[in-house]
Write an enzyme that holds these catalytic residues in place. Structure first.
Site, PDB file in Angstrom:
ATOM      1  N   CYS A 163       0.914  -1.156  -0.009  1.00  0.00           N
ATOM      2  CA  CYS A 163       0.033   0.010   0.027  1.00  0.00           C
ATOM      3  C   CYS A 163       1.089   1.380  -0.025  1.00  0.00           C
ATOM      4  O   CYS A 163       1.103   1.738   0.857  1.00  0.00           O
ATOM      5  CB  CYS A 163      -0.910  -0.088   1.305  1.00  0.00           C
ATOM      6  SG  CYS A 163      -2.128   1.467   1.415  1.00  0.00           S
ATOM      7  N   GLY A 214      -5.646  -1.476   8.395  1.00  0.00           N
ATOM      8  CA  GLY A 214      -5.021  -1.933   7.035  1.00  0.00           C
ATOM      9  C   GLY A 214      -4.608  -0.765   6.116  1.00  0.00           C
ATOM     10  O   GLY A 214      -4.508   0.348   6.556  1.00  0.00           O
ATOM     11  N   CYS A 215      -4.284  -0.951   4.932  1.00  0.00           N
ATOM     12  CA  CYS A 215      -4.064  -0.041   4.059  1.00  0.00           C
ATOM     13  C   CYS A 215      -5.159   1.129   4.055  1.00  0.00           C
ATOM     14  O   CYS A 215      -6.308   0.648   3.828  1.00  0.00           O
ATOM     15  CB  CYS A 215      -3.992  -0.504   2.613  1.00  0.00           C
ATOM     16  SG  CYS A 215      -3.470   0.484   1.408  1.00  0.00           S
ATOM     17  N   PHE A 216      -4.800   2.330   4.099  1.00  0.00           N
ATOM     18  CA  PHE A 216      -5.789   3.490   4.141  1.00  0.00           C
ATOM     19  C   PHE A 216      -6.292   3.882   2.990  1.00  0.00           C
ATOM     20  O   PHE A 216      -7.561   4.418   2.882  1.00  0.00           O
ATOM     21  CB  PHE A 216      -5.038   4.508   4.889  1.00  0.00           C
ATOM     22  CG  PHE A 216      -3.835   5.226   4.672  1.00  0.00           C
ATOM     23  CD1 PHE A 216      -3.287   4.850   3.294  1.00  0.00           C
ATOM     24  CD2 PHE A 216      -3.001   5.824   5.429  1.00  0.00           C
ATOM     25  CE1 PHE A 216      -1.936   5.204   2.712  1.00  0.00           C
ATOM     26  CE2 PHE A 216      -1.782   6.181   5.103  1.00  0.00           C
ATOM     27  CZ  PHE A 216      -1.208   5.997   3.890  1.00  0.00           C
TER      28      PHE A 216
END
Length: 213
Positions: free
Chosen positions: A17, A43-45
């Site tokens: 990410c 997690g991944c923004f």
């Protein structure tokens, strides 16, 4: 050999990410007198930001970093897993339209709170699950939501989401903001972010802004 190399290249492409572009940080947006702020890490923004942006009552979602000790960290520092921060989103919302409790419902659907120090292909403490609170009532709501989700077993296993007091939120670099909207065909966006966003759209159709229904 060619197939193996191609496969490895694809894994590298979709499992991170971030892409290291630029250092300019996005501005920190502050709520108006009638708005409130929620901060979640899941997690991944990229996908989380887009998902919450599609909800009625949400006026602004910013990707950033929270929960650590390093002041004003960069994405490169976060990637070292030494700052204590997690990729997070700051959600500014109108409580008359959408409640903190409802945001929590969405949070526990859009990501898997049973995964420890990871989320899907992204591994490390910077991808851990955290729900931040600014007052005792919000803390109680988070704890109640965790209990509810442990009972429902939406995701097999026990929730490992951290419950922490609202920290300083540091906006991420500008290139991370609205990444899904600006890069809809990027491999990671299609493979990882897309399914997360679809979870929200399927589970909460009544909460969606008209343009996302």
């Amino acid at each position: 050999m060619k197939l193996t190399i191609a496969f490895l290249t694809l894994l590298i492409t979709i499992s991170a990410c971030g892409n290291g572009e630029g250092q300019t940080k996005a501005p920190l947006v502050k709520p108006t007198a009638t708005e409130k702020v929620a901060v979640f890490a899941g997690g991944c923004f990229w996908g989380i930001q887009q998902g919450f942006s599609e909800l009625k009552g949400v006026t602004k979602v910013t990707s950033g970093y929270a929960g650590g000790t390093t002041k004003n960290p960069t994405y490169e520092q976060i990637n070292t897993e030494t700052t204590g921060h997690a990729e997070s989103v700051q959600i500014i919302y109108d409580p008359k339209v959408i409640s903190f409790a409802k945001l929590l419902e969405v949070f526990f659907v859009v990501h898997d709170g049973t995964q420890l120090n990871r989320q899907g292909p992204d591994v490390g403490t910077s991808y851990r699950s955290i729900a931040f609170y600014s007052k005792a009532e919000e803390k109680q709501q988070i704890e109640a939501a965790i209990t509810k989700n442990n009972r429902s077993q939406l995701h097999p296993g026990q929730i490992v989401t951290e419950v922490k007091q609202m920290p300083i939120f540091y906006p991420a670099e500008k290139y991370h903001q609205n990444y899904v909207k600006l890069n809809p065909n990027q491999a990671y966006v299609v493979s990882v972010c897309g399914p997360k966003i679809q979870k929200i759209r399927k589970a909460f159709p009544d909460l969606l802004k008209d343009e996302f229904k």
